[in-house]
Write a protein that holds these residues in place. Structure first.
Motif, PDB file in Angstrom:
ATOM      1  N   ASP A  53      -4.985   1.412  -2.932  1.00 43.87           N
ATOM      2  CA  ASP A  53      -3.587   1.856  -2.935  1.00 43.87           C
ATOM      3  C   ASP A  53      -2.611   0.696  -3.051  1.00 43.87           C
ATOM      4  OD1 ASP A  53      -3.923   0.763  -0.381  1.00 43.87           O
ATOM      5  OD2 ASP A  53      -2.452   2.132   0.505  1.00 43.87           O
ATOM      6  N   LYS A  54      -3.086  -0.470  -3.480  1.00 44.77           N
ATOM      7  CA  LYS A  54      -2.229  -1.669  -3.524  1.00 44.77           C
ATOM      8  C   LYS A  54      -2.028  -2.172  -4.955  1.00 44.77           C
ATOM      9  CE  LYS A  54      -3.399  -3.387   1.108  1.00 44.77           C
ATOM     10  NZ  LYS A  54      -4.121  -2.167   1.514  1.00 44.77           N
ATOM     11  N   GLY A 114       0.827  -1.209   0.000  1.00 45.44           N
ATOM     12  CA  GLY A 114       0.000   0.000   0.000  1.00 45.44           C
ATOM     13  C   GLY A 114       0.857   1.253   0.000  1.00 45.44           C
ATOM     14  N   ILE A 115       0.454   2.239  -0.803  1.00 46.91           N
ATOM     15  CA  ILE A 115       1.256   3.455  -0.953  1.00 46.91           C
ATOM     16  C   ILE A 115       0.588   4.684  -0.339  1.00 46.91           C
ATOM     17  CG2 ILE A 115       2.368   2.601  -3.051  1.00 46.91           C
ATOM     18  CD1 ILE A 115       0.460   4.323  -4.680  1.00 46.91           C
ATOM     19  N   SER A 116      -0.486   4.471   0.419  1.00 43.60           N
ATOM     20  CA  SER A 116      -1.247   5.620   0.938  1.00 43.60           C
ATOM     21  C   SER A 116      -0.421   6.500   1.862  1.00 43.60           C
ATOM     22  CB  SER A 116      -2.504   5.136   1.660  1.00 43.60           C
ATOM     23  OG  SER A 116      -2.178   4.247   2.697  1.00 43.60           O
ATOM     24  N   GLN A 117       0.382   5.890   2.747  1.00 47.50           N
ATOM     25  CA  GLN A 117       1.164   6.703   3.673  1.00 47.50           C
ATOM     26  C   GLN A 117       2.199   7.543   2.933  1.00 47.50           C
ATOM     27  OE1 GLN A 117       3.687   4.695   6.486  1.00 47.50           O
ATOM     28  NE2 GLN A 117       3.851   6.467   7.824  1.00 47.50           N
ATOM     29  N   LEU A 124       2.049   8.597  -0.207  1.00 47.55           N
ATOM     30  CA  LEU A 124       1.359   9.676  -0.914  1.00 47.55           C
ATOM     31  C   LEU A 124       0.901  10.764   0.050  1.00 47.55           C
ATOM     32  CD1 LEU A 124      -0.878   7.665  -3.421  1.00 47.55           C
ATOM     33  CD2 LEU A 124       1.334   8.741  -3.863  1.00 47.55           C
ATOM     34  N   ASP A 125       0.487  10.355   1.234  1.00 40.50           N
ATOM     35  CA  ASP A 125      -0.048  11.304   2.211  1.00 40.50           C
ATOM     36  C   ASP A 125       0.990  12.342   2.609  1.00 40.50           C
ATOM     37  OD1 ASP A 125      -2.298  11.905   4.316  1.00 40.50           O
ATOM     38  OD2 ASP A 125      -0.424  11.852   5.455  1.00 40.50           O
ATOM     39  N   ILE A 126       2.177  11.888   2.972  1.00 39.79           N
ATOM     40  CA  ILE A 126       3.184  12.842   3.455  1.00 39.79           C
ATOM     41  C   ILE A 126       3.682  13.748   2.346  1.00 39.79           C
ATOM     42  CG2 ILE A 126       5.021  11.123   3.197  1.00 39.79           C
ATOM     43  CD1 ILE A 126       6.553  12.569   5.377  1.00 39.79           C
ATOM     44  N   LEU A 127       3.853  13.193   1.129  1.00 38.74           N
ATOM     45  CA  LEU A 127       4.397  14.004   0.043  1.00 38.74           C
ATOM     46  C   LEU A 127       3.361  14.968  -0.537  1.00 38.74           C
ATOM     47  CD1 LEU A 127       6.625  11.360  -1.775  1.00 38.74           C
ATOM     48  CD2 LEU A 127       7.356  13.221  -0.290  1.00 38.74           C
ATOM     49  N   SER A 128       2.094  14.607  -0.471  1.00 36.37           N
ATOM     50  CA  SER A 128       1.061  15.519  -0.967  1.00 36.37           C
ATOM     51  C   SER A 128       0.648  16.526   0.102  1.00 36.37           C
ATOM     52  CB  SER A 128      -0.169  14.727  -1.423  1.00 36.37           C
ATOM     53  OG  SER A 128      -0.717  13.990  -0.345  1.00 36.37           O
ATOM     54  N   ARG A 129       0.932  16.244   1.366  1.00 35.23           N
ATOM     55  CA  ARG A 129       0.547  17.126   2.464  1.00 35.23           C
ATOM     56  C   ARG A 129       1.569  18.242   2.684  1.00 35.23           C
ATOM     57  NH1 ARG A 129      -3.098  16.003   6.390  1.00 35.23           N
ATOM     58  NH2 ARG A 129      -3.154  13.819   5.763  1.00 35.23           N
ATOM     59  N   ASP A 130       2.845  17.968   2.347  1.00 37.95           N
ATOM     60  CA  ASP A 130       3.913  18.943   2.577  1.00 37.95           C
ATOM     61  C   ASP A 130       3.711  20.164   1.678  1.00 37.95           C
ATOM     62  OD1 ASP A 130       6.347  20.369   2.767  1.00 37.95           O
ATOM     63  OD2 ASP A 130       7.420  18.529   3.288  1.00 37.95           O
TER      64      ASP A 130
END
Length: 399
Positions: free
Chosen positions: A233-234, A114-117, A119-125
């Motif tokens: 996300d998998k 899963g790639i959600s985590q 994507l979350d940090i890189l899109s949130r920054d």
């Protein structure tokens, strides 16, 4: 009153100029490490983050090369991606600066989990712009992909981006997907998407050495090998290059490509597709959803390896028919793989049905995952051959 107004205006202008020229948040270039690519892998229970950072002195056109590598890759592990990035400060001589990030490479093993985590940090920054592309490493780690030095393009991230764009434009087996588009696709009907896959061809260890760019024949190269299929996300599986081209025909993403057909008697003929337009329509017949796909293609004759007279109308009709049959057959085989093997609506047929008839869609939306594998899809391909090149027939004479 006029003098007072002028004085007030002058004071306002002075105040604004002072505010606008403020340098309170400035960061000098020599204090930053410019990150152009990020790789994320899962190693046992930890995340391993790799940063490809530009070596400014080696890419500057005004300074002679000192023999150092044009990029440096730093790696750190952590219980989360965020922690690994922060740990990177113990390694990098300067603060990592992500505003120029071009590509995120996700390791195959992590993509399966899963790639959600990530994507979350890189899109949130807020420092990172949401226009960087996302790529999956195939049969290699993201770390290994970013460690390969590339010829012509000093910065490997540039090579990765340029090859992706070039293949998408001229061959059609890849697709550029930025992080914002990916997140939107995973949140749409079907919760599925595709991403380009890249692999290392050659000895991984040789790719790290500068000799990889010092020879006429590069021993280690990075190559795109089709598209990866995602459910939520998998990672679920891969589409081959041919299947990826067919997918792009369905998604109306083909800008140009080539097809090879058999000549009437012997030999073959290659055509260059210069324009492809796909229209998808959905309908409900007796509460049963159906899809109609119409693909209109314009092409030129690119290469002739047989005895054939291109000045005859029946020859052009033959070329049009054979090209249409070939493309239709390839698309139908790819659809079979998508519907039966993956059972994922990565093309977006559900979105089409929703737009066509919202009320009917409501009746079936909960059953869509079980309906999609058996969905009736009618494909029609129309081909128009326009250009014949500068010669009417082949230069070679065939018996």
């Amino acid at each position: 009153m006029t003098k007072i107004k002028k004085s007030i205006t002058l004071l306002l202008l002075i105040s604004l100029s002072l505010l606008l020229s403020s340098c309170w948040s400035k960061r000098e270039l020599n204090e930053l490490a410019i990150v152009v690519a990020v790789g994320v892998d899962k190693v046992e229970e930890e995340y391993e983050v790799s940063l490809q950072i530009v070596n400014p002195s080696e890419v500057s056109s005004s300074k002679p090369s000192s023999g150092q590598s044009p990029v440096i890759t730093y790696n750190a592990k952590g219980d989360s991606v965020f922690e690994a990035v922060r740990k990177m400060t113990t390694l990098t001589p300067r603060k990592a600066y992500f505003a120029h990030l071009q590509v995120l490479v996700v390791g195959e093993n992590l993509a399966k989990e899963g790639i959600s985590q990530t994507l979350d940090i890189l899109s949130r920054d807020q420092e990172i712009r949401n226009n960087f592309v996302v790529i999956i490493s195939h049969q290699a780690t993201a770390k290994e992909i970013l460690n390969v030095l590339t010829p012509i393009e000093k910065i490997p991230a540039n090579k990765i981006i340029n090859s992706l764009a070039g293949s998408e434009k001229a061959w059609g087996s890849t697709l550029s997907v930025n992080v914002e588009d990916l997140i939107n696709a995973l949140n749409s009907i079907g919760n599925s998407s595709v991403l380009p896959a890249i692999e290392i061809q050659g000895d991984t260890q040789l790719g790290i050495d500068k000799t990889n760019v010092a020879k006429i024949k590069t021993p280690v190269i990075l190559k795109y090998v089709g598209l990866v299929v995602f459910k939520e996300d998998k990672l679920m599986g891969f589409l081959t290059e041919e299947e990826s081209r067919s997918f792009n025909f369905l998604k109306d993403k083909i800008k140009s490509t080539v097809e090879i057909i058999s000549c009437p008697e012997q030999g073959k003929l290659t055509t260059e597709i210069t324009k492809s337009t796909t229209k998808i329509k959905g309908k409900f017949e007796h509460d049963t959803p159906k899809i109609d796909v119409e693909i209109t293609i314009e092409q030129n004759v690119g290469e002739v390896e047989c005895a054939i007279n291109l000045t005859e109308n029946q020859t052009i009709t033959y070329i049009n028919k054979k090209t249409a049959e070939l493309i239709k057959d390839q698309i139908e085989k790819t659809l079979m793989t998508i519907q039966k093997n993956y059972q994922l609506d990565i093309i977006g047929f559900g979105e089409v049905l929703y737009r066509e008839d919202h009320k009917e869609w409501k009746k079936i939306k909960d059953e869509w995952p079980t309906i999609f594998p058996d969905l009736a899809v009618n494909i029609e391909v129309k081909v128009n051959t326009k250009g014949l090149g500068t010669m009417n027939n082949s230069m070679l004479q065939y018996d």
